[in-house]
Structures are given as structure tokens and as C-alpha cells.
Write a protein that holds these residues in place. Structure first.
Motif, PDB file in Angstrom:
ATOM      1  N   SER A  11       0.931  -1.237  -0.007  1.00 56.10           N
ATOM      2  CA  SER A  11       0.091  -0.003  -0.124  1.00 56.10           C
ATOM      3  C   SER A  11       0.777   1.304   0.019  1.00 56.10           C
ATOM      4  O   SER A  11       1.874   1.396   1.029  1.00 56.10           O
ATOM      5  CB  SER A  11      -0.898  -0.018   1.182  1.00 56.10           C
ATOM      6  N   VAL A  12       0.406   2.280  -0.915  1.00 58.07           N
ATOM      7  CA  VAL A  12       1.331   3.328  -1.051  1.00 58.07           C
ATOM      8  C   VAL A  12       0.358   4.387  -1.207  1.00 58.07           C
ATOM      9  O   VAL A  12      -0.720   4.315  -1.461  1.00 58.07           O
ATOM     10  CB  VAL A  12       2.515   3.205  -2.030  1.00 58.07           C
ATOM     11  N   ARG A  38      -2.249  -6.529 -14.988  1.00 60.17           N
ATOM     12  CA  ARG A  38      -3.097  -6.260 -13.543  1.00 60.17           C
ATOM     13  C   ARG A  38      -4.484  -6.531 -13.865  1.00 60.17           C
ATOM     14  O   ARG A  38      -4.936  -6.181 -15.234  1.00 60.17           O
ATOM     15  CB  ARG A  38      -2.565  -4.819 -13.236  1.00 60.17           C
ATOM     16  N   ARG A  39      -5.133  -6.979 -12.654  1.00 59.90           N
ATOM     17  CA  ARG A  39      -6.584  -7.152 -12.750  1.00 59.90           C
ATOM     18  C   ARG A  39      -6.939  -6.008 -11.640  1.00 59.90           C
ATOM     19  O   ARG A  39      -6.793  -6.361 -10.464  1.00 59.90           O
ATOM     20  CB  ARG A  39      -7.142  -8.444 -12.582  1.00 59.90           C
ATOM     21  N   GLY A  40      -7.855  -5.036 -12.022  1.00 58.33           N
ATOM     22  CA  GLY A  40      -8.470  -3.880 -11.041  1.00 58.33           C
ATOM     23  C   GLY A  40      -9.628  -4.394 -10.334  1.00 58.33           C
ATOM     24  O   GLY A  40     -10.074  -5.695 -10.757  1.00 58.33           O
ATOM     25  N   THR A  90      -4.419   0.681  -8.507  1.00 59.99           N
ATOM     26  CA  THR A  90      -4.554  -0.031  -7.803  1.00 59.99           C
ATOM     27  C   THR A  90      -5.135  -1.324  -8.451  1.00 59.99           C
ATOM     28  O   THR A  90      -6.003  -1.499  -9.212  1.00 59.99           O
ATOM     29  CB  THR A  90      -5.800   0.065  -6.810  1.00 59.99           C
ATOM     30  N   ALA A  91      -4.451  -2.735  -8.175  1.00 60.51           N
ATOM     31  CA  ALA A  91      -4.858  -3.952  -8.753  1.00 60.51           C
ATOM     32  C   ALA A  91      -3.850  -5.120  -8.310  1.00 60.51           C
ATOM     33  O   ALA A  91      -3.058  -4.738  -7.486  1.00 60.51           O
ATOM     34  CB  ALA A  91      -4.526  -3.590 -10.119  1.00 60.51           C
ATOM     35  N   THR A 110      -1.916  -1.316  -3.654  1.00 57.75           N
ATOM     36  CA  THR A 110      -2.988  -0.431  -3.299  1.00 57.75           C
ATOM     37  C   THR A 110      -2.596   0.737  -3.215  1.00 57.75           C
ATOM     38  O   THR A 110      -1.542   1.119  -2.871  1.00 57.75           O
ATOM     39  CB  THR A 110      -3.724  -0.844  -2.076  1.00 57.75           C
ATOM     40  N   VAL A 111      -3.132   2.005  -3.943  1.00 54.27           N
ATOM     41  CA  VAL A 111      -2.740   3.355  -4.230  1.00 54.27           C
ATOM     42  C   VAL A 111      -3.868   4.248  -3.725  1.00 54.27           C
ATOM     43  O   VAL A 111      -4.880   4.187  -4.241  1.00 54.27           O
ATOM     44  CB  VAL A 111      -2.171   3.743  -5.412  1.00 54.27           C
TER      45      VAL A 111
END
Length: 113
Positions: A11-12, A38-40, A90-91, A110-111
Motif C-alpha cells: 500500500s502506497v 494487472r486486474r483491477g 490499484t490492482a 493499493t494506491v
């Protein structure tokens, strides 16, 4: 036995950076074009970076200039450096050595504020 392990997620805050790793056993990543996907949250599936066996790289517009894909052949690992992260990044991120049939469990990014 072929195994792929993605790691490095977390997480950022927006504007932050992360580096993801895709480490393989049972296959030699050097001979493959490797994609990061990526899968959102909405289940959308998107390619975010590619690197060929000759180390040619390619990015879609959504990640170009912010993401960098590279490989370490000694470690049999492909990296995805991500900077200036946005909430829409995020994904769950996966790596895919094309044609190998190998998939890992993915790593969550996660953003958020």
C-alpha cells in the motif's frame, strides 16, 4: 515443477513507488517474452509492460514513463519498477512468460490517500 512467484506489492500513497518481482523456477525466463498484467477492482484486465528475450520493452500509454520493466537473468527474475503511482493503478499484478503456461498468485498493489 514450474513455479512463478510475484512479490513486492503493498500500500502506497499517490505519487509513491514500488518495485515488483517475478521469480521463476523450473523455466528460464531469459528465453521468454514476459508481460506484466494487472486486474483491477472492476475485474478489468490490462497489460502494463512487456520485455522480450532481446530485452526490447513496450508499455501502453497508461504506464509509459512511469513503469519500467527489466530482468536479472542470474536471479531468473523480471522486475516492474513503478513510480508516480495513481489510485487507478490499484490492482493485483501478475507476470506472464508468454507461452509457458505458468502463472503465479499475483501481488496486490493499493494506491490510496
Amino acid at each position: 515443477q514450474v513455479q512463478l512467484v510475484e512479490s513486492g506489492g503493498g500500500s502506497v500513497q499517490p505519487g509513491g513507488s514500488l518495485t515488483l518481482s517475478c521469480t521463476a523456477s523450473g523455466i528460464d525466463l531469459r528465453v521468454y517474452t514476459v508481460n506484466w498484467y494487472r486486474r483491477g477492482p472492476g475485474n478489468q484486465h490490462e497489460r502494463v509492460a512487456s520485455i522480450t528475450a532481446r530485452d526490447t520493452t513496450n508499455y501502453p500509454a497508461s504506464t509509459k514513463g512511469r513503469f519500467t520493466i527489466s530482468r536479472d537473468n542470474v536471479k531468473n527474475t523480471v522486475f516492474l519498477q513503478m513510480s508516480d503511482l495513481k489510485p487507478e493503478d490499484t490492482a493485483v499484478y501478475y507476470c506472464d512468460p508468454m507461452g509457458s503456461g505458468a502463472w503465479g498468485q499475483g501481488t496486490q498493489v493499493t494506491v490510496s490517500v
